[in-house]
Design a protein around this motif. Structure first.
Motif, mmCIF file in Angstrom:
data_model
loop_
_atom_site.group_PDB
_atom_site.id
_atom_site.type_symbol
_atom_site.label_atom_id
_atom_site.label_comp_id
_atom_site.label_asym_id
_atom_site.label_seq_id
_atom_site.Cartn_x
_atom_site.Cartn_y
_atom_site.Cartn_z
ATOM 1 N N MET A 70 -17.145 24.411 43.009
ATOM 2 C CA MET A 70 -16.819 24.427 41.604
ATOM 3 C C MET A 70 -15.568 23.573 41.370
ATOM 4 S SD MET A 70 -16.101 27.736 39.277
ATOM 5 C CE MET A 70 -16.255 27.619 37.535
ATOM 6 N N VAL A 71 -15.535 22.917 40.238
ATOM 7 C CA VAL A 71 -14.393 22.095 39.847
ATOM 8 C C VAL A 71 -13.753 22.725 38.619
ATOM 9 C CG1 VAL A 71 -13.647 19.826 39.063
ATOM 10 C CG2 VAL A 71 -15.518 20.010 40.706
ATOM 11 N N GLU A 72 -12.492 23.084 38.756
ATOM 12 C CA GLU A 72 -11.736 23.574 37.608
ATOM 13 C C GLU A 72 -10.914 22.409 37.093
ATOM 14 O OE1 GLU A 72 -9.452 27.062 38.424
ATOM 15 O OE2 GLU A 72 -11.084 28.014 39.517
ATOM 16 N N HIS A 73 -10.767 22.341 35.767
ATOM 17 C CA HIS A 73 -9.989 21.242 35.214
ATOM 18 C C HIS A 73 -9.181 21.694 34.010
ATOM 19 C CE1 HIS A 73 -13.576 21.208 32.686
ATOM 20 N NE2 HIS A 73 -12.883 20.528 31.789
ATOM 21 N N GLY A 74 -8.083 20.987 33.794
ATOM 22 C CA GLY A 74 -7.219 21.271 32.660
ATOM 23 C C GLY A 74 -6.175 20.171 32.546
ATOM 24 N N LEU A 75 -5.463 20.179 31.450
ATOM 25 C CA LEU A 75 -4.407 19.187 31.235
ATOM 26 C C LEU A 75 -3.052 19.819 31.541
ATOM 27 C CD1 LEU A 75 -5.613 17.486 27.950
ATOM 28 C CD2 LEU A 75 -5.618 16.528 30.251
ATOM 29 N N GLU A 76 -2.232 19.088 32.283
ATOM 30 C CA GLU A 76 -0.883 19.542 32.595
ATOM 31 C C GLU A 76 0.058 18.349 32.473
ATOM 32 O OE1 GLU A 76 1.548 21.517 36.297
ATOM 33 O OE2 GLU A 76 -0.579 21.991 36.085
ATOM 34 N N ASN A 77 1.005 18.432 31.559
ATOM 35 C CA ASN A 77 1.961 17.345 31.320
ATOM 36 C C ASN A 77 1.269 16.020 31.037
ATOM 37 O OD1 ASN A 77 4.060 19.142 31.767
ATOM 38 N ND2 ASN A 77 4.285 18.570 33.902
ATOM 39 N N GLY A 78 0.194 16.053 30.294
ATOM 40 C CA GLY A 78 -0.515 14.824 29.951
ATOM 41 C C GLY A 78 -1.357 14.251 31.073
ATOM 42 N N VAL A 79 -1.633 15.049 32.094
ATOM 43 C CA VAL A 79 -2.426 14.617 33.247
ATOM 44 C C VAL A 79 -3.626 15.546 33.392
ATOM 45 C CG1 VAL A 79 -2.407 14.276 35.759
ATOM 46 C CG2 VAL A 79 -0.372 13.718 34.408
ATOM 47 N N LEU A 80 -4.806 14.955 33.599
ATOM 48 C CA LEU A 80 -6.001 15.745 33.878
ATOM 49 C C LEU A 80 -5.927 16.215 35.325
ATOM 50 C CD1 LEU A 80 -8.847 16.790 33.162
ATOM 51 C CD2 LEU A 80 -9.728 14.559 33.920
ATOM 52 N N VAL A 81 -5.914 17.520 35.533
ATOM 53 C CA VAL A 81 -5.834 18.083 36.879
ATOM 54 C C VAL A 81 -7.187 18.709 37.210
ATOM 55 C CG1 VAL A 81 -4.664 19.721 38.393
ATOM 56 C CG2 VAL A 81 -3.366 18.519 36.610
ATOM 57 N N LEU A 82 -7.809 18.180 38.250
ATOM 58 C CA LEU A 82 -9.114 18.655 38.716
ATOM 59 C C LEU A 82 -8.915 19.358 40.050
ATOM 60 C CD1 LEU A 82 -10.755 15.244 38.045
ATOM 61 C CD2 LEU A 82 -11.319 17.300 36.787
#
Length: 110
Positions: free
Chosen positions: A1-13
């Motif tokens: 599974m891949v979780e993703h979200g934005l942190e400090n303007g960066v897409l974190v996968l």
């Protein structure tokens, strides 16, 4: 599974240690998420357990992200995985720490 979200303007996968059935299309899934969020830079976070198939998927996704000029980097605590990614992922930036990867991606001009 891949979780993703934005942190400090960066897409974190974040890739789970065992991506399961998604592994066969992991490069495509990563690429799709990167393309949707383009031109946002992306950081792929790998855990302690990384398979050869996961490395191949990350390298392929990196190749695809270069086609749309998205900065992609990887964070993993495993020194051997970092060395392998650096050898296979031409131009792929690999970090040992997640915070360093995110801060660097955020500070790098598009």
């Amino acid at each position: 599974m891949v979780e993703h979200g934005l942190e400090n303007g960066v897409l974190v996968l974040t890739l789970e240690d065992e991506p399961g059935p998604q592994l066969h299309n992991l490069a495509g899934l990563i690429s799709d998420l990167v393309h949707v969020h383009a031109p946002t830079p992306a950081v792929i976070v790998l855990g302690a357990v990384v398979t050869d198939a996961m490395i191949t998927a990350v390298v392929e996704a990196h190749h695809r992200s270069r086609q749309v000029n998205v900065l992609m980097s990887v964070a993993t605590p495993s020194a051997s995985v970092r060395r392998t990614l650096q050898a296979q992922g031409r131009g792929l930036v690999v970090h040992a720490r997640i915070d360093t990867a995110i801060n660097t991606a955020d500070a790098t001009p598009a």
